[in-house]
Design a protein around this motif. Sequence first.
Motif, PDB file in Angstrom:
ATOM      1  N   LYS A   1       0.680  -0.894  -0.168  1.00 12.79           N
ATOM      2  CA  LYS A   1      -0.479  -0.252   0.414  1.00 12.79           C
ATOM      3  C   LYS A   1       0.761   1.517   0.409  1.00 12.79           C
ATOM      4  O   LYS A   1      -0.002   2.775  -0.177  1.00 12.79           O
TER       5      LYS A   1
ATOM      6  N   ASP B   1       3.180   4.610  -0.720  1.00 15.96           N
ATOM      7  CA  ASP B   1       2.844   5.011  -2.018  1.00 15.96           C
ATOM      8  C   ASP B   1       3.967   6.117  -2.299  1.00 15.96           C
ATOM      9  O   ASP B   1       3.891   6.669  -3.135  1.00 15.96           O
TER      10      ASP B   1
ATOM     11  N   LYS C   1      -1.761   4.366   0.465  1.00 16.19           N
ATOM     12  CA  LYS C   1      -2.663   4.661  -0.882  1.00 16.19           C
ATOM     13  C   LYS C   1      -4.123   4.815  -0.043  1.00 16.19           C
ATOM     14  O   LYS C   1      -5.010   5.592  -0.287  1.00 16.19           O
TER      15      LYS C   1
END
Length: 321
Positions: free
Chosen positions: A211, A213, A257
Amino acid sequence: MAEIGTELTRFILEEERKYPSATGSLSLALNTIASACKVIASHVRMAGLVDILGKAGKVNVQGEEVQKLDELSNEILIDYLSDCGEFFGLASEELNEPIFPEKGKNGKYVISFDPLDGSSNIDVNVSIGTIFSIHKKVNGTQEDFLQEGYKQIAAGYVIYGSSTMLVYTTGNGVNGFTLDPSVGMFLLSHPNIKLPEKGKIYSINEANEKKWDKEGLKDFINTLKDEGYTSRYIGSMVADVHRTLIKGGIFGYPSDKKNKNGKLRLLYEASPMAFLIEQAGGLSTNGKESILNIKPQDIHQRTPVFLGSQKEIKQLLEHIC
Ligand code: AHG
Ligand code: MN
Ligand code: MN
Ligand code: MN
């Protein structure tokens, strides 16, 4: 430098004496926090024997299920901090809005705190803690909580671990005190803590890797692995930061994210810990700037957090900027 074994109250008073204009307010404020955390420590140490484990049956402003010890610690701190009269306002992870104690009307400070950090570890007997951050009252409004971290008057934590330790700074270095439970006193055990230039440990929840980013973060972690670092992740920020303060290395809770600002809260987790780490010779960043330069917009706002030794933070920034 004060001697090992110096009692906390005496240490605080000797520090105060270095400032002729000091009124004793900060000394009382710090001693009050220490007293409240001794009471919390006594409950933490008995958690398995009395009915304070498990969930309190409510959800807090963070959207988290509140643990009984979250609530009890919050109540103990509110009680002590309201009664001492030095705090104009109290902001807590467990309070939707700050409170302004009757006895604090003339208080010089506002305090933000995480009464019990690492709640997911309470029921499994893993280190947890209390984190606090003190700013000066400026206008006597809620805005006073929204000051940058570099304006902190004091910051610290208590870690309820294999021993109970209070670690704090007032901007002149970092000192650690260990609670002697036989006499109920915090005694100086770690004077003038300085972070090693570089460490051998990285601390991040790699379960979130897919996840993340931040381009380059994965490469950075792989580079540390290639350099022979080991991983330690306790899941209580206080414990992960305390180990980083003592042994060096890097701790991080990045944005991802799903959580654009990460998980950790600026006012009462990231900012006080960044102040301590930078006071001990380390660095902090949200990926762009020192955590201490972020201007808070909201009491409970979150921020990506990386903090630790100079080498690792500089190396991280080379990868993600
Ligand atoms: P709190 O218990 O005060 O809500 O804080 C928990 C925080 C922090 O202590 C820790 O670093 C982080 O949550 C761990 O989060 P993950 O379990 O998502 O890794
Ligand atoms: Mn929580
Ligand atoms: Mn926390
Ligand atoms: Mn908490």
